[in-house]
Design a protein around this motif. Structure first.
Motif, short mmCIF file in Angstrom:
data_model
loop_
_atom_site.label_atom_id
_atom_site.label_comp_id
_atom_site.label_asym_id
_atom_site.label_seq_id
_atom_site.Cartn_x
_atom_site.Cartn_y
_atom_site.Cartn_z
N ALA A 22 -15.14 -0.35 12.39
CA ALA A 22 -14.58 -1.04 11.23
C ALA A 22 -13.56 -2.04 11.75
CB ALA A 22 -13.93 -0.07 10.26
N ILE A 23 -13.35 -3.11 10.99
CA ILE A 23 -12.41 -4.16 11.38
C ILE A 23 -11.09 -3.93 10.66
CG2 ILE A 23 -11.96 -6.65 11.30
CD1 ILE A 23 -15.02 -7.05 11.33
N ARG A 28 -5.59 -1.86 6.79
CA ARG A 28 -4.86 -3.04 6.31
C ARG A 28 -5.72 -3.88 5.38
NH1 ARG A 28 -4.02 -8.45 7.32
NH2 ARG A 28 -5.64 -8.48 8.94
N LEU A 29 -6.96 -4.16 5.80
CA LEU A 29 -7.82 -5.00 4.98
C LEU A 29 -8.33 -4.25 3.76
CD1 LEU A 29 -9.74 -6.90 7.80
CD2 LEU A 29 -8.02 -7.83 6.24
N GLU A 47 -5.83 -3.89 -3.63
CA GLU A 47 -4.64 -4.36 -4.35
C GLU A 47 -4.78 -5.76 -4.91
OE1 GLU A 47 -1.63 -3.77 -1.41
OE2 GLU A 47 -1.61 -1.58 -1.66
N VAL A 48 -5.43 -6.67 -4.19
CA VAL A 48 -5.53 -8.06 -4.68
C VAL A 48 -6.33 -8.14 -5.99
CG1 VAL A 48 -6.44 -10.36 -4.16
CG2 VAL A 48 -5.15 -9.10 -2.42
N PRO A 49 -7.51 -7.53 -6.10
CA PRO A 49 -8.20 -7.58 -7.39
C PRO A 49 -7.37 -6.98 -8.53
CG PRO A 49 -9.72 -6.92 -5.67
CD PRO A 49 -8.36 -6.91 -5.06
N ARG A 50 -6.65 -5.92 -8.27
CA ARG A 50 -5.80 -5.31 -9.32
C ARG A 50 -4.74 -6.31 -9.79
NH1 ARG A 50 -3.88 0.77 -8.23
NH2 ARG A 50 -2.94 0.29 -10.24
N TYR A 71 -7.86 4.77 -2.61
CA TYR A 71 -7.89 5.64 -1.44
C TYR A 71 -6.48 6.07 -1.07
CZ TYR A 71 -9.03 7.15 3.33
OH TYR A 71 -9.20 7.88 4.48
N ASP A 72 -6.34 7.28 -0.54
CA ASP A 72 -5.02 7.79 -0.15
C ASP A 72 -4.73 7.34 1.28
OD1 ASP A 72 -2.72 9.19 0.39
OD2 ASP A 72 -3.38 11.03 -0.60
N PHE A 73 -4.19 6.13 1.40
CA PHE A 73 -3.91 5.59 2.73
C PHE A 73 -2.80 6.35 3.44
CE2 PHE A 73 -5.82 1.96 0.48
CZ PHE A 73 -6.80 1.60 1.39
N SER A 74 -1.84 6.86 2.70
CA SER A 74 -0.74 7.61 3.31
C SER A 74 -1.26 8.88 3.99
CB SER A 74 0.32 7.98 2.27
OG SER A 74 0.92 6.83 1.73
N ALA A 75 -2.14 9.59 3.29
CA ALA A 75 -2.73 10.80 3.89
C ALA A 75 -3.57 10.44 5.12
CB ALA A 75 -3.57 11.53 2.86
N ASP A 76 -4.28 9.31 5.03
CA ASP A 76 -5.10 8.87 6.16
C ASP A 76 -4.22 8.59 7.37
OD1 ASP A 76 -6.37 6.45 7.76
OD2 ASP A 76 -8.02 7.50 6.78
#
Length: 427
Positions: free
Chosen positions: A87-88, A92-93, A99-102, A269-274
């Motif tokens: 994955a690239i 971050r991406l 977030e941007v669409p929201r 997605y739960d980025f903090s948990a990740d």
């Protein structure tokens, strides 16, 4: 090929899938004598994963030859299997995709495989995938590509259209479907058999049966879910009542494909948990490699993924049936477009990957999925041609997008963020 196959693992430094693949490889007796070549861009991280692989190899007695390299082309020479888990700049991406669409008023669930996030994941990922595939066409044209990277459906669709490399996408979503259904019915998961077909993360559970008796369990599921915990998969259950079939592999994944999918939750997605998991894994790995702690017990057991089962099925001509694989359709599901990636059961042997057709989907379900089929086809074309015009059209036919103004604004912003990765990738 016999027992001397070469397996190349792209993305071996992945914190999420790298360990899973190593667990499966070194828990198997079927790959003895094979060469496993780990490929990664970060030499330091790659070295640590390679050392872990050697320790697991020695501890398990699996009998593989372990290699490592940062040079993908050097790895591909003589390869029989290529496993992709790359994955690239993943988190971050992906955060931006969500977030941007929201910010512009788009209500969505994950921003990964459907909606605007799915489009931009496709735009930045396909050029990298085609770099891999063009090298494979030159250096190991008969190798089987096993893809675990998202967006699964769009990668397999693009390769079906524009490459001669054989490939299969593998996903553990089907196991989530079985687990959820079993939980509602109050049955052990291992007693439940499922047969499903559809799109990746958007399958239709065509058959639900008791493994020992073969009894149809759908009546039991429909009766049990009425009074079951209302907070458990409420969106999926609403569609079960409307269409008569269990769809997808969880509200978040299923919701990515539907205009009203946000009703299943918009938390993303739960980025903090990740990030916590990644930090914990890195710390544990350091401790294991230094000898400060023993290899954790679960690192010595299979992960539940099916990559090694698929490789061994080809290697030993097992005629092995896998519960699901993402493949180019060509009428495996006759009432979805032939030029589409679908997820169906497959049989794998030395001759390759053979989709198992469960027949047509129920007509209303096929119509529901057909909308997403067009979105995926358009997204692939936007990516392979690096076309912002086609990307806008892909957004405007996506049921998740509810505003032309929002589509234009998010396209401009996310196109700039992804510009370093977007490029034409077909001759």
């Amino acid at each position: 090929m016999a027992n001397q196959a070469k397996i190349v693992f792209l993305g071996a430094t992945s914190a999420s899938f790298g360990l899973s693949m190593l667990r499966d490889v070194f828990s198997s007796e079927e790959l003895r004598g094979c060469t496993l070549t780990l490929v990664g861009r970060d030499a330091e991280r790659l070295g640590k994963m390679a050392e872990l692989a050697r320790q697991l190899n020695g501890r398990s007695g699996a009998g593989l030859i372990v290699e490592q390299t940062t040079d993908r082309r050097a790895a591909f020479g003589g390869a029989d299997f290529v496993v992709n888990a790359t994955a690239i700049d993943r988190n971050r991406l992906w955060k931006m995709d969500f977030e941007v669409p929201r910010k512009y008023g788009i209500r969505h669930t994950l921003g990964e495989n459907g909606g605007p996030g799915g489009l931009f994941f496709t735009l930045r990922t396909l050029p990298m995938i085609f770099d891999f595939v063009r090298d494979m066409e030159e250096l190991c044209p008969n190798a089987l590509l096993l893809n675990f990277a998202n967006p699964e459906s769009r990668i397999v669709l693009a390769l079906g259209r524009y490459s001669r490399i054989r490939c299969i996408g593998l996903c553990h979503g089907i196991y989530g479907v079985r687990e959820h259904a079993a939980k509602i019915m109050g049955l052990p998961t291992e007693e439940v058999d499922v047969w499903a077909a559809g799109l990746n993360h958007f399958q239709c559970l065509m058959q639900l049966r008791h493994r020992a008796t073969g009894d149809d369990l759908y009546p039991r599921l429909r009766a049990a879910e009425i009074d079951y915990d209302p907070d458990f998969s409420p969106f999926t259950r609403r569609l079960l009542r409307a269409f008569g079939y269990w769809l997808g592999c969880g509200d978040g994944h299923l919701g990515e494909y539907l205009a009203y999918g946000w009703e299943g939750g918009e938390e993303g997605y739960d980025f903090s948990a990740d990030e916590r998991y990644r930090a914990e894994f890195a710390a544990t790995l350091e401790s294991v490699l230094s000898g400060a702690v023993a290899i954790p017990a679960n690192w010595l057991t299979p992960s539940g993924e099916r990559g090694v089962a698929a490789i061994a099925g080809v290697l030993h001509n097992r005629k092995r049936v896998l519960e699901s694989g993402v493949v180019y359709n060509r009428s495996a599901i006759p009432n979805l477009p032939a030029e589409l990636a679908v997820e169906v059961p497959v049989m794998i042997d030395a001759a390759g990957v053979h989709p198992i057709s469960l027949g047509p989907l129920p007509d209303p379900v096929a119509k529901l999925m057909s909308m997403q089929a067009s979105v995926q086809q358009m997204a692939v074309e936007a990516a392979v041609h690096a076309s912002k015009e086609l990307a806008l059209q892909a957004l405007l036919i996506d049921p998740v997008v509810n505003s032309t103004t929002a589509a234009v604004r998010l396209l401009d912003e996310l196109w700039e963020a992804n510009r370093p990765y977007i490029r034409e990738c077909i001759p």
